[in-house]
Design an enzyme around this catalytic site. Structure first.
Site, PDB file in Angstrom:
ATOM      1  N   ARG A 159      -1.894 -36.485  28.482  1.00  0.00           N
ATOM      2  CA  ARG A 159      -1.295 -37.258  29.344  1.00  0.00           C
ATOM      3  C   ARG A 159      -0.217 -37.627  29.012  1.00  0.00           C
ATOM      4  O   ARG A 159       0.197 -38.045  27.881  1.00  0.00           O
ATOM      5  CB  ARG A 159      -2.346 -38.224  29.723  1.00  0.00           C
ATOM      6  N   ARG A 176       3.854 -45.340  34.747  1.00  0.00           N
ATOM      7  CA  ARG A 176       3.327 -46.619  35.032  1.00  0.00           C
ATOM      8  C   ARG A 176       4.293 -47.030  36.322  1.00  0.00           C
ATOM      9  O   ARG A 176       5.524 -47.222  35.942  1.00  0.00           O
ATOM     10  CB  ARG A 176       3.335 -47.641  33.874  1.00  0.00           C
ATOM     11  N   ARG A 193       0.504 -31.427  10.187  1.00  0.00           N
ATOM     12  CA  ARG A 193       2.040 -31.816  10.231  1.00  0.00           C
ATOM     13  C   ARG A 193       2.020 -33.168   9.372  1.00  0.00           C
ATOM     14  O   ARG A 193       0.988 -33.924   9.064  1.00  0.00           O
ATOM     15  CB  ARG A 193       2.039 -32.356  11.447  1.00  0.00           C
ATOM     16  N   ARG A 216      12.609 -40.926  14.373  1.00  0.00           N
ATOM     17  CA  ARG A 216      12.291 -42.350  14.642  1.00  0.00           C
ATOM     18  C   ARG A 216      13.042 -43.066  13.578  1.00  0.00           C
ATOM     19  O   ARG A 216      12.995 -42.679  12.480  1.00  0.00           O
ATOM     20  CB  ARG A 216      10.785 -42.963  14.909  1.00  0.00           C
ATOM     21  N   GLU A 266      12.354 -41.317  10.030  1.00  0.00           N
ATOM     22  CA  GLU A 266      11.023 -40.293  10.144  1.00  0.00           C
ATOM     23  C   GLU A 266      11.593 -38.877  10.352  1.00  0.00           C
ATOM     24  O   GLU A 266      12.144 -38.641  11.376  1.00  0.00           O
ATOM     25  CB  GLU A 266      10.010 -40.764  11.134  1.00  0.00           C
ATOM     26  N   TYR A 277      -7.483 -36.636  14.342  1.00  0.00           N
ATOM     27  CA  TYR A 277      -6.740 -37.884  14.487  1.00  0.00           C
ATOM     28  C   TYR A 277      -7.389 -38.977  14.961  1.00  0.00           C
ATOM     29  O   TYR A 277      -8.179 -39.158  15.853  1.00  0.00           O
ATOM     30  CB  TYR A 277      -5.510 -37.872  15.422  1.00  0.00           C
ATOM     31  N   ASP A 314      -7.066 -43.438  15.016  1.00  0.00           N
ATOM     32  CA  ASP A 314      -6.672 -44.476  14.906  1.00  0.00           C
ATOM     33  C   ASP A 314      -7.538 -45.579  13.912  1.00  0.00           C
ATOM     34  O   ASP A 314      -8.736 -45.229  13.824  1.00  0.00           O
ATOM     35  CB  ASP A 314      -6.426 -45.399  16.387  1.00  0.00           C
TER      36      ASP A 314
HETATM   37  P1  FAD Z   1      -7.575 -42.472   5.021  1.00  0.00           P
HETATM   38  O1  FAD Z   1      -6.800 -43.671   5.167  1.00  0.00           O
HETATM   39  O2  FAD Z   1      -6.444 -41.135   4.754  1.00  0.00           O
HETATM   40  O3  FAD Z   1      -8.131 -42.568   3.506  1.00  0.00           O
HETATM   41  C1  FAD Z   1      -8.941 -41.296   2.812  1.00  0.00           C
HETATM   42  C2  FAD Z   1      -8.434 -41.657   1.403  1.00  0.00           C
HETATM   43  O4  FAD Z   1      -9.351 -40.569   0.804  1.00  0.00           O
HETATM   44  C3  FAD Z   1      -7.316 -41.741   0.791  1.00  0.00           C
HETATM   45  O5  FAD Z   1      -6.650 -42.919   0.373  1.00  0.00           O
HETATM   46  C4  FAD Z   1      -7.285 -40.607   0.046  1.00  0.00           C
HETATM   47  O6  FAD Z   1      -6.042 -40.862  -1.160  1.00  0.00           O
HETATM   48  C5  FAD Z   1      -8.643 -40.467  -0.425  1.00  0.00           C
HETATM   49  N1  FAD Z   1      -8.931 -39.139  -0.893  1.00  0.00           N
HETATM   50  C6  FAD Z   1      -8.762 -38.011  -0.623  1.00  0.00           C
HETATM   51  N2  FAD Z   1      -9.148 -36.886  -1.429  1.00  0.00           N
HETATM   52  C7  FAD Z   1      -9.719 -37.471  -2.534  1.00  0.00           C
HETATM   53  C8  FAD Z   1     -10.219 -37.047  -3.502  1.00  0.00           C
HETATM   54  N3  FAD Z   1     -10.369 -35.845  -3.661  1.00  0.00           N
HETATM   55  N4  FAD Z   1     -10.705 -37.868  -4.424  1.00  0.00           N
HETATM   56  C9  FAD Z   1     -10.589 -39.317  -4.265  1.00  0.00           C
HETATM   57  N5  FAD Z   1      -9.886 -39.892  -3.088  1.00  0.00           N
HETATM   58  C10 FAD Z   1      -9.500 -38.933  -2.070  1.00  0.00           C
HETATM   59  N6  FAD Z   1      -3.777 -45.812  13.318  1.00  0.00           N
HETATM   60  C11 FAD Z   1      -3.618 -47.056  13.958  1.00  0.00           C
HETATM   61  O7  FAD Z   1      -4.709 -47.441  14.448  1.00  0.00           O
HETATM   62  N7  FAD Z   1      -2.442 -47.573  14.599  1.00  0.00           N
HETATM   63  C12 FAD Z   1      -1.324 -47.009  14.275  1.00  0.00           C
HETATM   64  O8  FAD Z   1      -0.252 -47.096  14.655  1.00  0.00           O
HETATM   65  C13 FAD Z   1      -1.503 -45.647  13.185  1.00  0.00           C
HETATM   66  N8  FAD Z   1      -0.251 -45.306  12.769  1.00  0.00           N
HETATM   67  C14 FAD Z   1      -0.260 -44.189  11.783  1.00  0.00           C
HETATM   68  C15 FAD Z   1       0.762 -43.431  11.519  1.00  0.00           C
HETATM   69  C16 FAD Z   1       0.701 -42.439  10.676  1.00  0.00           C
HETATM   70  C17 FAD Z   1       2.096 -41.629  10.084  1.00  0.00           C
HETATM   71  C18 FAD Z   1      -0.314 -41.722  10.274  1.00  0.00           C
HETATM   72  C19 FAD Z   1      -0.720 -40.862   9.160  1.00  0.00           C
HETATM   73  C20 FAD Z   1      -1.592 -42.591  11.002  1.00  0.00           C
HETATM   74  C21 FAD Z   1      -1.677 -43.600  11.539  1.00  0.00           C
HETATM   75  N9  FAD Z   1      -2.700 -44.149  12.030  1.00  0.00           N
HETATM   76  C22 FAD Z   1      -2.548 -45.087  12.934  1.00  0.00           C
HETATM   77  C23 FAD Z   1      -4.130 -43.806  11.629  1.00  0.00           C
HETATM   78  C24 FAD Z   1      -4.743 -44.386  10.319  1.00  0.00           C
HETATM   79  O9  FAD Z   1      -4.058 -44.046   9.080  1.00  0.00           O
HETATM   80  C25 FAD Z   1      -6.247 -43.775  10.251  1.00  0.00           C
HETATM   81  O10 FAD Z   1      -6.838 -44.222  11.052  1.00  0.00           O
HETATM   82  C26 FAD Z   1      -6.745 -44.214   8.891  1.00  0.00           C
HETATM   83  O11 FAD Z   1      -5.997 -44.085   7.537  1.00  0.00           O
HETATM   84  C27 FAD Z   1      -8.285 -43.627   8.759  1.00  0.00           C
HETATM   85  O12 FAD Z   1      -8.851 -44.143   7.657  1.00  0.00           O
HETATM   86  P2  FAD Z   1      -9.630 -42.934   6.890  1.00  0.00           P
HETATM   87  O13 FAD Z   1     -10.336 -43.669   5.842  1.00  0.00           O
HETATM   88  O14 FAD Z   1     -10.228 -42.102   7.687  1.00  0.00           O
HETATM   89  O15 FAD Z   1      -8.433 -42.020   5.935  1.00  0.00           O
END
Ligand code: FAD
Ligand code: NA
Length: 385
Positions: A176, A180, A254, A285, A308, A356, A358
């Site tokens: 979407r 607004r 990406r 950005r 970025e 993806y 948040d």
């Molecule tokens: P991650 O934070 O990616 O944690 C996974 C961890 O596993 C990492 O630290 C990695 O190093 C570790 N890992 C991977 N493989 C291994 C291995 N083999 N051995 C040991 N460790 C390992 N969310 C929002 O709510 N608001 C936002 O504005 C927002 N902006 C974002 C902007 C960007 C550019 C990105 C990429 C994400 C954004 N997010 C945002 C999303 C947010 O980053 C995620 O929700 C969050 O990181 C998810 O947590 P996670 O634990 O699933 O993954």
């Protein structure tokens, strides 16, 4: 690994939440490993040495949720500021408010429109799509916001983001494009919003501070997987395709390259994030980190910005946004079947599920997994504490 009840791979929101719950609620001994040299996953924040300004190493993170349980849970580890995000985009030397709202429409078309007039205008600008199914992203966007706004504010940005002509992108990429028909210019409509008062990293320090949690950084799961006992419960939040040695192929992501710069002014752009809608500007950005924390008394001689650049991720790059082509989805289904055959390994988080998420969604999913998987798993075994 001998005195560990639960091994957690990844110290991001997903892993840290399960670790904290298993220790605090079930008295389990938890080992958290991360191959990076810091906790927090992609939400990691740090203080820039030159300016003293808090930066987000893996891109701008804005907290917002309507999930009261998540909000209450995280409030146990941090306070949140009153920050409310507002989006702005630069096109042909003029600045417009995002998401597209009545203010954007009045600015862009240079006169006042009532909500009904604006609706009629956008419908008129979308007549080429009446009675047609959008076959690509461009057509879908035109159906939603009309051709002029699409060409000015969406086409160039989308092309840069995907490095692909929007006419070659599937329509499903944008679910979407909200318009607004009010002057409400709040970026998020969630009930709870704000930035953590002491930064995101402090949340993780507090979550992992529990005495039953040990955290080891700079440790890659694949260097110790042979030592992990077959029956040890593992939470794996790394990439699911990597876990199976890419046996079904590599899932598409990406990534974003960040070009940081210290600028000798107290304020570079007056806002935390400025979108650049036009294709002749190579970046998508510019972030200006000081504006994420207007409540802080940062010095005013210097400011830290980051440009970025978006591109497809190779295997050595940070995977940021799942692409999710039809081939990716078929591949993911095959990885899920493999994952189902590993009963002791729970795949979670954005990399473990190729979704993806948040931050609030990662926490919500982890709280749910805790209740539905780990509480029952450890129930009746007796507490180790
Ligand atoms: P991650 O934070 O990616 O944690 C996974 C961890 O596993 C990492 O630290 C990695 O190093 C570790 N890992 C991977 N493989 C291994 C291995 N083999 N051995 C040991 N460790 C390992 N969310 C929002 O709510 N608001 C936002 O504005 C927002 N902006 C974002 C902007 C960007 C550019 C990105 C990429 C994400 C954004 N997010 C945002 C999303 C947010 O980053 C995620 O929700 C969050 O990181 C998810 O947590 P996670 O634990 O699933 O993954
Ligand atoms: Na600890």
């Amino acid at each position: 690994l001998a005195n560990v009840d639960l091994l957690i791979v990844g110290a991001g929101f997903y892993g840290a939440t399960i670790a904290e719950r298993a220790a605090a609620r079930l008295g389990r001994r938890v080992l958290v490993i991360d191959r990076r040299n810091h906790i927090g996953g992609n939400a990691y924040t740090e203080t820039d040495a030159e300016t003293g300004i808090e930066t987000h190493r893996y891109g701008a993170h804005l907290f917002h949720t309507s999930n009261e349980a998540v909000w209450r849970y995280l409030r146990g580890f941090t306070g949140f500021s009153a920050y409310r995000h507002r989006g702005v985009t630069l096109h042909a030397g003029k600045v417009y408010s995002l998401p597209i709202n009545l203010g954007t429409i009045c600015q862009f078309f240079g006169r006042h429109f009532s909500p009904d007039e604006a609706r009629a205008l956008i419908a008129e600008h979308a007549t080429e799509m009446v009675g047609r199914q959008p076959e690509n992203l461009e057509e879908k966007a035109i159906a939603m916001i009309g051709r002029p706004l699409y060409e000015a504010l969406v086409r160039g940005y989308t092309a840069k983001q995907w490095q692909t002509d929007p006419r070659e992108l599937p329509p499903g990429i944008i679910a979407r494009l909200p318009v607004r028909y009010t002057f409400d210019d709040a970026y998020f409509t969630d009930r709870f919003q704000g930035q953590p008062l002491d930064g995101y990293t402090a949340i993780f320090e507090r979550m992992l501070a529990h005495p039953l949690i040990e955290t080891r950084l700079g440790v890659d799961f694949f260097d110790l997987r042979d030592e992990v006992p077959r029956d040890m419960p593992v939470v794996f939040t790394g990439p699911i395709d990597r876990y199976f040695d890419y046996a079904e192929g590599a899932l598409g992501w990406r990534t974003v390259d960040f070009e940081n710069q210290v600028v000798s002014t107290g304020d570079f752009q007056g806002v935390s994030i400025m979108n650049y809608a036009d294709e002749d500007v190579p970046f998508t950005r510019i972030l200006e980190f000081r504006h994420f924390n207007p409540e802080r008394a940062y010095q005013t001689e210097k400011t830290l910005i980051a440009r970025e650049y978006s591109r497809f991720a190779g295997r050595a790059d940070e995977p940021y946004y799942p692409i999710g082509t039809a081939a990716d989805k078929a591949m993911l289904a095959r990885y899920r079947a493999r994952a189902a055959a590993e009963p002791n390994v729970h795949f979670g988080g954005r990399l473990g599920t190729y979704r993806y998420l948040d931050m609030h969604q990662a926490v919500a999913a982890a709280l749910k997994a805790f209740e539905t998987v780990f509480e029952p798993m450890f129930a009746g075994e007796g507490s180790a504490a």
